[in-house]
Design an enzyme around this catalytic site. Structure first.
Site, PDB file in Angstrom:
ATOM      1  N   LYS A 335     -81.524 -15.289  19.552  1.00 55.19           N
ATOM      2  CA  LYS A 335     -81.142 -14.150  20.388  1.00 55.19           C
ATOM      3  C   LYS A 335     -82.127 -13.945  21.541  1.00 55.19           C
ATOM      4  O   LYS A 335     -81.815 -13.234  22.499  1.00 55.19           O
ATOM      5  CB  LYS A 335     -81.052 -12.871  19.552  1.00 55.19           C
ATOM      6  N   HIS A 340     -77.784 -10.488  22.201  1.00 55.67           N
ATOM      7  CA  HIS A 340     -77.105 -10.138  20.945  1.00 55.67           C
ATOM      8  C   HIS A 340     -75.612 -10.030  21.198  1.00 55.67           C
ATOM      9  O   HIS A 340     -75.151  -9.112  21.869  1.00 55.67           O
ATOM     10  CB  HIS A 340     -77.663  -8.822  20.423  1.00 55.67           C
TER      11      HIS A 340
END
Length: 413
Positions: A335, A340
């Site tokens: 990430k 995200h």
């Protein structure tokens, strides 16, 4: 029970619009973050995101599909097209009731809903809505459209468990195939949550990074200066297939799903349990089901969103599971590059795990210049650059608002 293997991959991500470009960007430590272009974000606390670049839905969908679908469904169809082509499957030669779709999304057609409500509010409150509002908005439309496109008439539904959604979908597909209820299931997740309401809502929660002057370095998992996650969008698609069926047709097999588990923190609406109790138990159960001892795991793709509380909760769970063992898996947080992807996070991170097995490479964690001093030195987090490694087993962690913990374990075959 039947064995379940992965025979096709498809990705549409902030790092690239194919699996090959996505993987190359991961290995080279590229960031997908930049200023928001979906809407005018100048008055928002956070004004950047990890957006999809250069995506033209008309290049992969016909005009009717584009007109009738929300962006999250378009992303799903695009990623699935790549995965189906990669798998080499000929669905016309199969019983359509042996094939299905289990897909995940956290927000569904948020963009469509916003657009229609704004038109209604600005139009003198005259109740005029598009006839496509409901079918474009509802979360189950992505798997529905995939099934329509390929004539898949078996199991078909959507999972929603916030940021654990992608792994939830894969887990369900895994279970249906190994129980003999399907031969092939297309699974994964898609999200198109870079909208005013979504970004505004997360801003109000103070959940997102505010490094507006430096988006590329904003997602910094495990760093002492981390200040929140960076929202992303996209889709990941995986073709899951019963092992004997795949072998009989001479399919290329990337990896096998060995085990999976879900638990609930039963603790808080949005915060993970500070000691990571649910996360620890889910990891333990998934490894046990896969027949993998903690010291035999080679790679762990951490959930690690770059939030102050969430990262340390996961660190404590990993510490409880691995510290004191003769060997600890290499750990990284992709990430840091993708941002995200909410309900799609588990899907693209599953692809990263599968490719780590296939390619013998561990993607790095970028932007972490000053690791949190509370992280045990024994945890081998891969910072800065990718690392060559023999990866026989890999695990993907996902944790969602509401305390949902979803873990999937992959192994080579």
């Amino acid at each position: 029970m039947n064995r379940v293997v992965i025979t096709g991959l498809g990705a549409l991500t902030p790092l690239g619009n194919s699996v090959a470009v996505f993987w190359d960007s991961l290995i080279h430590g590229k960031s997908g973050a930049g200023p928001i272009t979906r809407f005018d974000a100048k008055l928002f606390r956070t004004r950047f995101a990890c957006e999809i670049k250069d995506f033209d839905p008309a290049a992969v969908l016909d005009k009717a599909e584009v007109r009738k679908t929300d962006r999250f469904t378009q992303y799903a169809l695009a990623a699935t097209a790549e995965a189906v082509k990669d798998s080499g499957l000929d669905f016309s030669a199969m019983d359509p009731f042996d094939t299905g779709v289990i897909w995940g999304t956290g927000q569904g057609g948020m963009e469509t809903f916003e657009e229609q409500v704004k038109e209604y509010a600005l139009g003198g409150m005259i109740p005029r809505f598009s006839p496509f509002l409901v079918p474009k908005m509802i979360a189950n439309m992505a798997p529905a459209m995939i099934s329509i496109k390929y004539g898949l008439m078996g199991i078909n539904y959507t999972t929603v468990s916030a940021c654990a959604t992608g792994n939830n979908a894969l887990m369900d597909a895994f279970n249906y195939i190994r129980l003999g209820k399907a031969k092939v299931i297309i699974s994964g997740g898609s999200e198109a949550g870079i909208t005013e309401a979504s970004v505004g809502g997360f801003c109000a929660m103070k959940a997102m990074s505010m490094r507006n002057d430096d988006p590329a370095h904003a997602s910094r998992p495990f760093d002492v200066e981390r200040d929140g996650f960076v929202i992303g969008e996209g889709a990941g698609a995986l073709v899951l297939e019963e092992y004997e069926h795949a072998r009989a047709r001479g399919a290329r097999i990337y990896a096998e799903i060995g085990g999976a588990a879900m638990t609930a923190d039963a603790y808080h609406m949005t915060a993970t349990h500070p000691e990571g109790l649910g996360a620890y138990k889910a990891m333990e159960l998934a490894l046990r089901e896969a027949g993998v001892n903690p010291e035999d795991l080679d790679y762990l793709n951490a959930h690690a969103t770059s939030t102050p509380v969430g990262d340390m909760s996961e660190i404590r769970a990993m510490s409880k599971l691995f510290l004191g063992k003769n060997r600890i898996p290499l750990i990284s947080a992709t990430k840091s590059m993708t941002g995200h992807l909410l309900g799609a996070a588990g899907a693209i991170e599953a692809i990263a795990c599968v490719l780590s097995i296939d390619k013998g490479m561990i993607p790095p964690t970028i932007n972490t210049l000053h690791p949190d001093p509370d992280i045990p030195a024994e945890l081998p987090i891969v910072y800065g650059e990718a690392r060559e490694a023999t990866v026989r087993t890999a695990m993907s962690n996902t944790f969602g608002f509401g305390g949902h913990n979803g873990i999937v374990v992959f192994r080579g075959i």
